[in-house]
Design an enzyme around this catalytic site. Structure first.
Site, PDB file in Angstrom:
ATOM      1  N   HIS A   1      -4.862  -3.276   6.414  1.00 52.90           N
ATOM      2  CA  HIS A   1      -4.622  -3.535   4.986  1.00 52.90           C
ATOM      3  C   HIS A   1      -5.958  -3.954   4.371  1.00 52.90           C
ATOM      4  O   HIS A   1      -6.246  -5.128   4.176  1.00 52.90           O
ATOM      5  CB  HIS A   1      -3.580  -4.642   4.794  1.00 52.90           C
ATOM      6  CG  HIS A   1      -3.519  -5.130   3.376  1.00 52.90           C
ATOM      7  ND1 HIS A   1      -3.034  -4.364   2.341  1.00 52.90           N
ATOM      8  CD2 HIS A   1      -3.912  -6.293   2.809  1.00 52.90           C
ATOM      9  CE1 HIS A   1      -3.135  -5.037   1.210  1.00 52.90           C
ATOM     10  NE2 HIS A   1      -3.672  -6.209   1.466  1.00 52.90           N
TER      11      HIS A   1
ATOM     12  N   ASP B   1       0.848  -1.206   0.000  1.00 52.18           N
ATOM     13  CA  ASP B   1       0.000   0.000   0.000  1.00 52.18           C
ATOM     14  C   ASP B   1       0.881   1.253   0.000  1.00 52.18           C
ATOM     15  O   ASP B   1       0.597   2.232  -0.693  1.00 52.18           O
ATOM     16  CB  ASP B   1      -0.915  -0.016   1.227  1.00 52.18           C
ATOM     17  CG  ASP B   1      -1.654  -1.333   1.339  1.00 52.18           C
ATOM     18  OD1 ASP B   1      -2.485  -1.614   0.471  1.00 52.18           O
ATOM     19  OD2 ASP B   1      -1.373  -2.103   2.276  1.00 52.18           O
TER      20      ASP B   1
HETATM   21  P1  NAX Z   1      -2.419 -18.375  -4.268  1.00 58.32           P
HETATM   22  O1  NAX Z   1      -3.786 -18.929  -4.134  1.00 58.32           O
HETATM   23  O2  NAX Z   1      -1.743 -18.357  -5.598  1.00 58.32           O
HETATM   24  O3  NAX Z   1      -1.434 -19.146  -3.273  1.00 58.32           O
HETATM   25  C1  NAX Z   1      -1.754 -19.407  -1.957  1.00 58.32           C
HETATM   26  C2  NAX Z   1      -1.093 -20.719  -1.593  1.00 58.32           C
HETATM   27  O4  NAX Z   1      -1.236 -20.917  -0.182  1.00 58.32           O
HETATM   28  C3  NAX Z   1      -1.723 -21.935  -2.263  1.00 58.32           C
HETATM   29  O5  NAX Z   1      -0.728 -22.657  -2.973  1.00 58.32           O
HETATM   30  C4  NAX Z   1      -2.287 -22.761  -1.092  1.00 58.32           C
HETATM   31  O6  NAX Z   1      -2.180 -24.159  -1.318  1.00 58.32           O
HETATM   32  C5  NAX Z   1      -1.381 -22.294   0.037  1.00 58.32           C
HETATM   33  N1  NAX Z   1      -1.918 -22.507   1.383  1.00 58.32           N
HETATM   34  C6  NAX Z   1      -3.210 -22.425   1.792  1.00 58.32           C
HETATM   35  N2  NAX Z   1      -3.296 -22.754   3.095  1.00 58.32           N
HETATM   36  C7  NAX Z   1      -2.042 -23.021   3.521  1.00 58.32           C
HETATM   37  C8  NAX Z   1      -1.498 -23.449   4.757  1.00 58.32           C
HETATM   38  N3  NAX Z   1      -2.272 -23.663   5.821  1.00 58.32           N
HETATM   39  N4  NAX Z   1      -0.171 -23.641   4.853  1.00 58.32           N
HETATM   40  C9  NAX Z   1       0.628 -23.468   3.775  1.00 58.32           C
HETATM   41  N5  NAX Z   1       0.164 -23.075   2.553  1.00 58.32           N
HETATM   42  C10 NAX Z   1      -1.155 -22.871   2.437  1.00 58.32           C
HETATM   43  O7  NAX Z   1      -2.491 -16.891  -3.642  1.00 58.32           O
HETATM   44  P2  NAX Z   1      -1.460 -15.693  -3.802  1.00 58.32           P
HETATM   45  O8  NAX Z   1      -1.813 -14.882  -4.996  1.00 58.32           O
HETATM   46  O9  NAX Z   1      -0.076 -16.206  -3.686  1.00 58.32           O
HETATM   47  O10 NAX Z   1      -1.865 -14.781  -2.530  1.00 58.32           O
HETATM   48  C11 NAX Z   1      -1.603 -15.228  -1.221  1.00 58.32           C
HETATM   49  C12 NAX Z   1      -2.235 -14.319  -0.187  1.00 58.32           C
HETATM   50  O11 NAX Z   1      -1.706 -13.001  -0.276  1.00 58.32           O
HETATM   51  C13 NAX Z   1      -3.744 -14.154  -0.298  1.00 58.32           C
HETATM   52  O12 NAX Z   1      -4.318 -14.272   1.000  1.00 58.32           O
HETATM   53  C14 NAX Z   1      -3.902 -12.719  -0.796  1.00 58.32           C
HETATM   54  O13 NAX Z   1      -5.148 -12.171  -0.416  1.00 58.32           O
HETATM   55  C15 NAX Z   1      -2.752 -12.059  -0.097  1.00 58.32           C
HETATM   56  N6  NAX Z   1      -2.308 -10.748  -0.594  1.00 58.32           N
HETATM   57  C16 NAX Z   1      -1.875  -9.843   0.318  1.00 58.32           C
HETATM   58  C17 NAX Z   1      -1.366  -8.624  -0.049  1.00 58.32           C
HETATM   59  C18 NAX Z   1      -0.861  -7.667   0.981  1.00 58.32           C
HETATM   60  O14 NAX Z   1      -0.427  -6.562   0.587  1.00 58.32           O
HETATM   61  N7  NAX Z   1      -0.883  -7.955   2.277  1.00 58.32           N
HETATM   62  C19 NAX Z   1      -1.349  -8.212  -1.480  1.00 58.32           C
HETATM   63  C20 NAX Z   1      -1.406  -9.354  -2.435  1.00 58.32           C
HETATM   64  C21 NAX Z   1      -2.339 -10.477  -2.033  1.00 58.32           C
HETATM   65  O15 NAX Z   1      -3.652 -10.110  -2.345  1.00 58.32           O
END
Ligand code: NAX
Length: 340
Positions: free
Chosen positions: A192, A164
């Site tokens: 956030h 952000d």
């Molecule tokens: P993806 O869906 O591509 O990847 C997430 C991965 O996490 C998947 O491979 C899934 O199998 C794995 N996972 C789920 N539960 C798990 C657990 N208990 N232990 C280990 N792995 C686990 O998502 P991606 O685009 O990589 O985004 C990940 C997260 O970042 C989301 O929650 C998203 O909302 C968040 N974001 C946060 C941002 C921030 O600025 N704080 C910005 C970008 C993003 O939106």
């Protein structure tokens, strides 16, 4: 050539390593982009069974890069293994909001992930562990992680608002037609989420107040205030949705970049001025103690410190209060579910 033998390898755990942000993170970390060209790293990639193939495939590619700094890669679905000896944890994997999912369901599903991960960090991580939560709802997930790791000092738990912050810099740079490097002391306050408050009250561009530079460019004080209220703040706060609309997929490289910068600065220090990070409040700026809220921060000697004593006018105060109220509601919802 940098002497990599001066440092013992830093163990970096990435959760959700089989996903998009995980993939964008690991190659930069392994090539020295987070801790510098003289710090060897060992990667621990933590996934759930459904995502483990992605992490295993990425581990093969890491091997094929033959990064001189990378001393090892382990892939696991067991948090105790994934956080074993961990110095730096990037908690990316989270449960996304599904169709028809209420906020309480989302918070509960994520508490089921971040609670056990906090406990595993408590049991297995190194004494100097530093944690940044990227997976949403990031602030409250960080709160749950910290609460589940009672032996780890609370100031080791943070959530990512650097993206952000960088989005705010990008918007100002474009509006003022000035390089990003000239802009200082922007702040992201609060959660956030769309309630966050991107604040330029104390920001400067090439040494001048940003507000003054905007007024000159946009034709007066009122026009500058209107641009900030009606364009800048909502655009930064809703940039994630804009990226999804244009790209057809959420922010990935920019999120990974922000997480790397967050950790880089935490370990190696901030340069000029301050940045933004969500850290555990000790009551600063009236934010209730214990909430993980974004503040202006500097980093020195391996610790983030909140920049204190900044003035907040009534409009800024109201925006900060609204975002903090949302954080308070999230904490209350998690408590009501018996998860805190
Ligand atoms: P993806 O869906 O591509 O990847 C997430 C991965 O996490 C998947 O491979 C899934 O199998 C794995 N996972 C789920 N539960 C798990 C657990 N208990 N232990 C280990 N792995 C686990 O998502 P991606 O685009 O990589 O985004 C990940 C997260 O970042 C989301 O929650 C998203 O909302 C968040 N974001 C946060 C941002 C921030 O600025 N704080 C910005 C970008 C993003 O939106």
């Amino acid at each position: 050539m940098a002497d990599t033998r001066r440092h013992r390898p830093t163990t970096v755990t990435i959760t959700g390593a089989g996903g998009q942000i995980g993939y964008a993170l690991m190659f930069r970390i392994a090539s020295g982009g987070m801790l510098g060209p003289d710090r060897p790293v060992r990667l621990r990639l933590l996934e759930i069974p459904q995502g483990v193939a992605g992490a295993e495939g990425a581990a093969l590619e890491l091997q094929d890069c033959a990064f001189p700094l990378l001393t090892g890669v382990d892939v696991s679905t067991d948090p105790a293994e994934g956080f074993d000896g961990c110095n730096i944890a990037l908690l990316v994997g989270a449960r996304p909001r599904g169709p028809g999912m209420e906020r309480a369901d989302l918070l509960a599903a994520n508490a089921g992930i971040f609670g056990p991960q906090g406990a595993a960090i408590n049991a297995a991580a190194a004494d100097d562990v530093r944690v940044v939560v990227v997976g949403n709802p990031a602030n409250t997930n960080a709160l749950i992680t910290a609460a589940s790791a009672p032996d780890v000092p609370a100031d080791r738990f943070t959530a990512l608002t650097r993206l952000d912050h960088n989005r705010a810099l990008g918007q100002l740079s474009a509006a003022l037609d000035t390089p990003v490097g000239e802009i200082r002391d922007v702040t992201i306050w609060g959660n956030h989420s769309a309630s966050q408050f991107p604040d330029v009250t104390h920001a400067t561009v090439a040494g001048r107040p940003v507000h003054e530079a905007l007024a000159e460019r946009l034709g007066g004080e009122a026009a500058a205030t209107a641009w900030l209220d009606e364009t800048f703040i909502p655009r930064v706060a809703k940039r994630g949705a804009e990226i999804i609309q244009v790209r057809g997929s959420s922010s990935v490289a920019s999120a990974a970049n922000a997480a790397i910068e967050h950790m880089h600065d935490w370990v190696l220090g901030t340069a000029d001025g301050w940045t933004s990070a969500a850290v555990v409040s000790r009551g600063e700026y009236g934010v209730p103690e214990g909430l993980v809220s974004s503040f202006p921060v500097t980093a020195q000697d391996g610790a983030y410190r909140i920049v204190e004593g900044l003035s907040l006018d009534p409009r800024a105060r109201a925006r900060l209060d609204a975002s903090v109220a949302e954080l308070d509601e999230e904490r209350a919802a998690v408590r009501a579910l018996g998860l805190l």
